[in-house]
Design an enzyme around this catalytic site. Structure first.
Site, PDB file in Angstrom:
ATOM      1  N   LYS A  72       0.809  -1.226   0.000  1.00 44.83           N
ATOM      2  CA  LYS A  72       0.000   0.000   0.000  1.00 44.83           C
ATOM      3  C   LYS A  72       0.843   1.278   0.000  1.00 44.83           C
ATOM      4  CE  LYS A  72      -4.338  -1.656   1.998  1.00 44.83           C
ATOM      5  NZ  LYS A  72      -5.324  -1.495   3.068  1.00 44.83           N
ATOM      6  N   GLY A 131      -5.505   1.131  17.510  1.00 50.09           N
ATOM      7  CA  GLY A 131      -4.592   0.827  16.412  1.00 50.09           C
ATOM      8  C   GLY A 131      -4.114   2.092  15.733  1.00 50.09           C
ATOM      9  N   GLY A 133      -2.193   1.506  12.513  1.00 51.66           N
ATOM     10  CA  GLY A 133      -1.644   0.985  11.257  1.00 51.66           C
ATOM     11  C   GLY A 133      -2.382   1.575  10.061  1.00 51.66           C
TER      12      GLY A 133
HETATM   13  P1  NDP Z   1      -1.300  -2.900  10.102  1.00 49.11           P
HETATM   14  O1  NDP Z   1      -0.342  -4.036  10.209  1.00 49.11           O
HETATM   15  O2  NDP Z   1      -0.906  -1.687   9.341  1.00 49.11           O
HETATM   16  O3  NDP Z   1      -1.716  -2.396  11.585  1.00 49.11           O
HETATM   17  C1  NDP Z   1      -2.099  -3.322  12.563  1.00 49.11           C
HETATM   18  C2  NDP Z   1      -2.477  -2.558  13.834  1.00 49.11           C
HETATM   19  O4  NDP Z   1      -2.972  -3.496  14.777  1.00 49.11           O
HETATM   20  C3  NDP Z   1      -1.311  -1.838  14.483  1.00 49.11           C
HETATM   21  O5  NDP Z   1      -1.753  -0.643  15.060  1.00 49.11           O
HETATM   22  C4  NDP Z   1      -0.896  -2.834  15.576  1.00 49.11           C
HETATM   23  O6  NDP Z   1      -0.272  -2.217  16.687  1.00 49.11           O
HETATM   24  C5  NDP Z   1      -2.233  -3.360  16.002  1.00 49.11           C
HETATM   25  N1  NDP Z   1      -2.165  -4.660  16.660  1.00 49.11           N
HETATM   26  C6  NDP Z   1      -2.005  -5.866  16.065  1.00 49.11           C
HETATM   27  N2  NDP Z   1      -2.004  -6.846  16.998  1.00 49.11           N
HETATM   28  C7  NDP Z   1      -2.163  -6.229  18.210  1.00 49.11           C
HETATM   29  C8  NDP Z   1      -2.234  -6.698  19.557  1.00 49.11           C
HETATM   30  N3  NDP Z   1      -2.140  -7.990  19.849  1.00 49.11           N
HETATM   31  N4  NDP Z   1      -2.412  -5.782  20.538  1.00 49.11           N
HETATM   32  C9  NDP Z   1      -2.512  -4.461  20.252  1.00 49.11           C
HETATM   33  N5  NDP Z   1      -2.431  -3.957  18.982  1.00 49.11           N
HETATM   34  C10 NDP Z   1      -2.264  -4.826  17.984  1.00 49.11           C
HETATM   35  O7  NDP Z   1      -2.626  -3.536   9.502  1.00 49.11           O
HETATM   36  P2  NDP Z   1      -3.849  -2.779   8.773  1.00 49.11           P
HETATM   37  O8  NDP Z   1      -4.113  -1.529   9.506  1.00 49.11           O
HETATM   38  O9  NDP Z   1      -3.625  -2.732   7.330  1.00 49.11           O
HETATM   39  O10 NDP Z   1      -5.021  -3.824   9.033  1.00 49.11           O
HETATM   40  C11 NDP Z   1      -5.587  -3.971  10.317  1.00 49.11           C
HETATM   41  C12 NDP Z   1      -6.848  -4.785  10.183  1.00 49.11           C
HETATM   42  O11 NDP Z   1      -7.779  -4.054   9.377  1.00 49.11           O
HETATM   43  C13 NDP Z   1      -6.645  -6.138   9.479  1.00 49.11           C
HETATM   44  O12 NDP Z   1      -7.290  -7.118  10.237  1.00 49.11           O
HETATM   45  C14 NDP Z   1      -7.338  -5.966   8.136  1.00 49.11           C
HETATM   46  O13 NDP Z   1      -7.959  -7.161   7.725  1.00 49.11           O
HETATM   47  C15 NDP Z   1      -8.399  -4.927   8.458  1.00 49.11           C
HETATM   48  N6  NDP Z   1      -8.794  -4.129   7.310  1.00 49.11           N
HETATM   49  C16 NDP Z   1     -10.124  -4.142   6.985  1.00 49.11           C
HETATM   50  C17 NDP Z   1     -10.563  -3.415   5.914  1.00 49.11           C
HETATM   51  C18 NDP Z   1     -12.003  -3.460   5.572  1.00 49.11           C
HETATM   52  O14 NDP Z   1     -12.380  -2.974   4.496  1.00 49.11           O
HETATM   53  N7  NDP Z   1     -12.862  -4.013   6.433  1.00 49.11           N
HETATM   54  C19 NDP Z   1      -9.661  -2.597   5.083  1.00 49.11           C
HETATM   55  C20 NDP Z   1      -8.287  -2.624   5.543  1.00 49.11           C
HETATM   56  C21 NDP Z   1      -7.890  -3.378   6.614  1.00 49.11           C
HETATM   57  P3  NDP Z   1       1.318  -1.955  16.720  1.00 49.11           P
HETATM   58  O15 NDP Z   1       1.539  -0.694  15.941  1.00 49.11           O
HETATM   59  O16 NDP Z   1       1.619  -1.804  18.145  1.00 49.11           O
HETATM   60  O17 NDP Z   1       1.963  -3.149  16.101  1.00 49.11           O
END
Ligand code: NDP
Length: 287
Positions: A72, A131, A133
């Protein structure tokens, strides 16, 4: 001589992995409904092949493509220009081919906004986003641009939370607060909308719930989850039991797809057809 064309217009998704990405089912249901002679391909592209793959879509006259992890952000140097949302968010999930000119957009946040706006006006609201991300960035920026008054970012690692806070502060009038997430957090009483934008709860870890005090969720709040699989996450279930309005991740997925297909085709796909196609996929998927 055959009277029908065996040549399709092409779109698809470039990512790694892509085998379990269900967007194809939703898009091809919309193509059938609109009478479009199109195909949507899931294409696995390794990071070092991304430039060649993008040039390939242009050479083959694809109408455009979606980008998913891990491309992305990496796709941006291979595009001709970005629309304002992609510039603000710093990531692209949808590329449109305008006669050979590749334009990057970001429809994730707009898809979320569309879902939320159907149940709660956004102007003046206070939002807690779990989050920081890619999904959180898209949602936070679009909500702040649409008039959310205050965005509270709750994230485990401070760096990405600080980066997102800077983006919001430098590009929108919204107030920002950062909350470190080392143990269970309490949602402030004044919150209007809570969004889980982490991957907590995503299949196969579908029994996980983000560490928040569920008693702090009040019936006046809207609780949203970005997780599309399973659509009814434990967070959505528990918030619904507490009387909150809930939005699942399918709504966002469908709406970003509706916006993307409209950008590629100029047509208006029917969201309910696309949602049904996804529900069919998840109903028949192993849970
Ligand atoms: P990223 O990898 O960019 O971000 C993941 C985020 O989740 C980070 O903030 C991370 O925190 C946090 N995280 C993950 N595991 C944990 C945990 N155990 N405890 C606390 N925080 C946690 O992923 P994306 O943002 O791209 O995607 C996130 C979710 O969104 C995915 O499940 C994806 O399927 C979904 N999504 C859904 C869409 C839709 O249209 N419905 C579109 C895009 C995404 P840290 O920074 O601390 O690692």
């Amino acid at each position: 001589m055959p009277t029908r064309s065996f040549q399709h217009e092409l779109v698809g998704v470039l990512g790694m992995p892509v085998a379990e990405n269900p967007t194809q089912a939703m898009m091809e249901a919309a193509f059938a409904d609109l009478g479009l002679h199109w195909r949507y391909l899931n294409v696995e592209v390794k990071p070092h092949d991304l430039g060649d793959a993008v040039r390939g879509t242009r050479a083959m006259g694809w109408r455009g493509f979606n980008c998913t992890m891990p491309h992305k952000v990496a796709v941006i140097p291979f595009l001709d220009r970005l629309n304002p949302a992609a510039t603000a968010i710093g990531a692209v999930n949808c590329v449109i081919n305008h006669d050979g000119v590749l334009v990057g957009d970001n429809t994730d946040g707009k898809g979320f906004l569309e879902s939320l706006s159907a149940v709660r006006p956004v102007v003046g609201i206070e939002v807690v986003i779990l989050g920081a991300g890619g999904a959180a960035r898209a949602i936070a920026i679009e909500l702040a641009l649409a008039g959310a008054r205050r965005v509270t970012l709750v994230n485990r690692s401070p760096r990405s939370a600080h980066e997102l806070a800077y983006l919001i502060q430098s590009q929108t009038p919204a107030q920002v607060e950062l909350v470190p997430w080392s143990s269970s957090i309490t949602v402030p009483e004044s919150t209007d909308v809570v969004v889980n934008a982490t991957s907590i709860g995503l299949y196969p870890n579908h029994d996980q719930i983000p560490p928040i005090d569920l008693d702090s969720l009040k019936p006046r709040m809207v609780v949203c989850d970005v997780i599309p699989n399973p659509p009814r996450t434990p967070l959505i279930e528990r918030a619904g039991q507490r009387g909150c309005a809930v939005l699942d991740g399918l709504g966002m997925l469908v709406n970003q797809g509706v916006i993307g297909l409209a950008l590629w085709s100029g047509l208006s796909p029917r969201p309910q057809i696309m949602r049904q196609a996804l529900e069919d996929v998840f109903t028949h998927a192993p849970a």
